[in-house]
Design a protein around this motif. Structure first.
Motif, PDB file in Angstrom:
ATOM      1  N   TRP A 210       8.801   9.762  -9.175  1.00 44.40           N
ATOM      2  CA  TRP A 210       8.844   9.504  -7.746  1.00 44.40           C
ATOM      3  C   TRP A 210      10.227   8.995  -7.375  1.00 44.40           C
ATOM      4  O   TRP A 210      10.867   8.291  -8.150  1.00 44.40           O
ATOM      5  N   THR A 211      10.670   9.317  -6.183  1.00 43.05           N
ATOM      6  CA  THR A 211      11.942   8.830  -5.666  1.00 43.05           C
ATOM      7  C   THR A 211      11.634   7.710  -4.688  1.00 43.05           C
ATOM      8  O   THR A 211      10.849   7.890  -3.761  1.00 43.05           O
ATOM      9  N   THR A 212      12.264   6.553  -4.893  1.00 47.03           N
ATOM     10  CA  THR A 212      12.089   5.426  -3.989  1.00 47.03           C
ATOM     11  C   THR A 212      13.243   5.420  -3.001  1.00 47.03           C
ATOM     12  O   THR A 212      14.406   5.396  -3.389  1.00 47.03           O
ATOM     13  N   LEU A 213      12.895   5.477  -1.728  1.00 50.41           N
ATOM     14  CA  LEU A 213      13.885   5.502  -0.658  1.00 50.41           C
ATOM     15  C   LEU A 213      14.073   4.086  -0.112  1.00 50.41           C
ATOM     16  O   LEU A 213      13.118   3.312  -0.065  1.00 50.41           O
ATOM     17  N   PRO A 214      15.276   3.729   0.306  1.00 45.94           N
ATOM     18  CA  PRO A 214      15.516   2.369   0.796  1.00 45.94           C
ATOM     19  C   PRO A 214      14.800   2.105   2.116  1.00 45.94           C
ATOM     20  O   PRO A 214      14.865   2.929   3.038  1.00 45.94           O
ATOM     21  N   ALA A 215      14.125   0.973   2.210  1.00 44.08           N
ATOM     22  CA  ALA A 215      13.367   0.632   3.416  1.00 44.08           C
ATOM     23  C   ALA A 215      14.271   0.522   4.640  1.00 44.08           C
ATOM     24  O   ALA A 215      13.843   0.821   5.756  1.00 44.08           O
ATOM     25  N   GLU A 216      15.521   0.115   4.439  1.00 47.50           N
ATOM     26  CA  GLU A 216      16.425  -0.041   5.581  1.00 47.50           C
ATOM     27  C   GLU A 216      16.944   1.298   6.092  1.00 47.50           C
ATOM     28  O   GLU A 216      17.586   1.363   7.132  1.00 47.50           O
TER      29      GLU A 216
END
Length: 158
Positions: A30-36
């Motif tokens: 899975w790729t985690t994308l930045p919340a900001e």
């Protein structure tokens, strides 16, 4: 339309919290994308003449967490075509077929929940989400399947 058989998006979408994690498709991860979201201004508009509404949508979309993935995958044209289709689909006299195209873009660009799951993207937790809240009592949390599957040592149990 073909009868039966697998289709590209048939079946349930992947689940990053599934208990069974040994499927061949899970090897991709899975790729985690930045919340900001993505930092900086939007890239240059790749299509012909941009309308004011397209500019608003373009600028807004490139601040989202998904924009980090689009940039790394060089999806500027796909996002621009989505923006153009969305601006047209917002019109009161828009055709239903155009609205279907927009829905398809939402999924393929990861702008819907289904699209995020199918792309195997998740947004990083914010600080507020990472801070555990104290339990308010024994009935505050229902046991998960994982909790119920603990091993009982010999001598315990009934």
């Amino acid at each position: 339309m073909p009868k039966g058989g697998a289709r590209p998006v048939s079946g349930p979408p992947p689940d990053p919290t599934a208990l069974r994690r040994n499927r061949p498709a899970d090897k991709a991860g899975w790729t985690t994308l930045p919340a900001e979201g993505r930092v900086g201004g939007p890239p240059a508009w790749p299509l012909a003449a941009m309308t004011d509404r397209e500019f608003e949508l373009w600028r807004d979309l490139w601040t989202k967490p998904q924009a980090v993935a689009w940039e790394s995958l060089d999806q500027g044209y796909e996002v621009a075509l989505f923006v153009r289709a969305l601006a047209q689909a917002e019109q009161p006299d828009a055709k239903v077929e155009l609205q279907r195209v927009v829905r398809s873009y939402l999924d393929s660009l990861g702008l819907s929940v289904q699209g995020m799951l199918r792309n195997r993207w998740k947004v990083a937790a914010t600080e507020a989400e990472e801070t555990p809240r104290p339990a308010s009592g024994p009935a505050s949390r229902r046991p998960s399947a994982r909790d119920r599957l603990r091993i009982v040592p010999r001598g315990e149990g009934g």
